[in-house]
Enzyme design. Structure first.
Site, PDB file in Angstrom:
ATOM      1  N   LYS A  52      -9.597 -25.043  -2.302  1.00 55.44           N
ATOM      2  CA  LYS A  52      -9.968 -24.046  -1.295  1.00 55.44           C
ATOM      3  C   LYS A  52      -9.335 -22.707  -1.643  1.00 55.44           C
ATOM      4  CE  LYS A  52      -6.125 -25.305   1.758  1.00 55.44           C
ATOM      5  NZ  LYS A  52      -5.713 -25.746   3.105  1.00 55.44           N
ATOM      6  N   TYR A 274       9.163   4.861   0.259  1.00 53.67           N
ATOM      7  CA  TYR A 274       8.840   5.240   1.632  1.00 53.67           C
ATOM      8  C   TYR A 274      10.020   4.932   2.555  1.00 53.67           C
ATOM      9  CZ  TYR A 274       3.898   6.029   0.650  1.00 53.67           C
ATOM     10  OH  TYR A 274       2.712   6.518   0.182  1.00 53.67           O
TER      11      TYR A 274
END
Length: 381
Positions: A52, A274
């Site tokens: 999956k 940042y």
């Protein structure tokens, strides 16, 4: 069916190497090795393969044929369309089971392409039974029972309702009864034995008899009492440790190298990234590399490392969308320059190590690896 090379040279996918910022290497031989190891641990059960989420982000089109060559004949996916895509890459006789089962309008497509639905609710059971009645033929299904995880599956009340109304299974051939362990990566947790006992107890109430399945990756390592008739390893195929507290018996599958975009010298007091959350305590050198949170590295927990020739390079400050900054002060000048490469995943520092640094699990690291890499699929002869 997709052909897989048996040569030692890699198969390339994704962005071209000359333009990509990073290179992800997927060792298909390690995938095959891990499958064979898992299969050897369950000599009395079928060893399926869970592919999956595009084989946990590594490419089902490349991975599934290798698993099939290693002996897998049963595959599990989450969604109907994952099964439809997988059907092109495995033999026609391979079994494909859809864990979520179909939504109402997807039942016909699911069954038309030979996909076996897992029925998790009385509603799903009714949708598929209606199609069986329409087509006037029995349809193979899997019943999932909720044994304590409260996520998917028929409740014990649902099971008793079916037991009292066996016509609810008319037109359905129940080929497997399954459940899922909530705490398999914690071998000492009593919930494991409780769930195994409930699976046997609840399955015995059903008006049909079918093989049982409980164990996924970590469950395989809990021992024969959890293997029943079929096991469903997923993350273990791709090298994720089944028990975070024990030595990992599986081979690493992925490696990742990222290009250096820029280097610079910092002085004491200079800040990085940042929010300016990291500050240099003295002179140092840093490198900005071409991988960020859009490529699978979590912004909120930039506590990991890159590597260069065996030396650890701490990640500094916040990870950006497309880049991160690492401390390269330990690397002699001239050895690592712009467009050089550092390792973010290797045999010694794998997805579980990155996960520990980021406060998550190896499953999330694998499935988060982005699509901006140049990918090398290496299959040894």
């Amino acid at each position: 069916m997709c052909a897989v090379t048996n040569a030692s040279s890699p198969v390339h996918a994704g962005w071209p190497a000359q333009r990509a910022g990073a290179v992800l290497t997927i060792n298909l031989e390690a995938v095959a090795h891990n499958y064979r190891l898992l299969k050897a641990r369950v000599p009395n059960a079928v060893c399926a393969a869970v592919v999956k989420a595009d084989a946990y982000g590594l490419g089902a089109a490349q991975v599934a044929p290798v698993l099939e060559q290693a002996g897998a004949s049963q595959f599990f996916v989450a969604h109907v369309d994952e099964g439809l895509a997988l059907r092109h890459h495995v033999r026609a006789q391979a079994g494909i089971t859809v864990l979520h089962g179909p939504r109402p309008d997807a039942v016909e497509a699911c069954l038309a392409h030979g996909l076996r639905p897992v029925l998790n609710s009385l509603d799903q059971l009714g949708w598929v039974r209606a199609v069986a009645r329409k087509n006037q033929r029995a349809l193979g299904v899997v019943l999932q029972l909720d044994t304590g995880m409260s996520r998917f599956g028929l409740s014990v009340q649902d099971v008793r309702h079916i037991a009292a109304n066996p016509d609810l299974l008319d037109g359905l051939s129940v080929e497997l009864v399954m459940s899922h362990l909530a705490c398999a990566d914690d071998p000492g947790n009593p919930a494991n034995a409780e769930q195994a006992a409930r699976l046997v107890e609840y399955a015995a109430l059903l008006p049909v008899q079918a093989p049982l399945s409980l164990a996924a990756s970590s469950g395989v390592f809990l021992g024969p009492d959890y293997h029943f008739n079929l096991v469903r390893p997923g993350a273990a195929l791709y090298g994720v440790a089944p028990d975070p507290q024990a030595t990992n018996p599986l081979q690493a599958v992925v490696g990742l190298k990222a290009h250096v975009l820029q280097t610079r010298a910092l002085s004491k007091g200079d800040r990085v990234g940042y929010g300016l959350t990291w500050q240099a305590k003295g002179p140092c050198r840093v490198a900005t590399i071409a991988a960020g949170y859009a490529d699978g590295f979590i912004r909120a927990r930039a506590r990991g490392f890159a590597w260069f020739r065996g030396q650890r390079l701490p990640i500094l400050g916040r990870i950006s969308m497309d880049s991160m900054t690492v401390d390269v002060s330990s690397i002699p000048e001239g050895q690592l320059e712009t467009d050089g490469m550092v390792e973010l995943l290797n045999d010694a520092y794998g997805v579980d190590d990155v996960a520990a640094a980021e406060g998550t699990i190896g499953y999330e690291v694998l499935t988060s690896l982005g699509h901006r890499y140049h990918r090398n699929y290496v299959h040894a002869a």
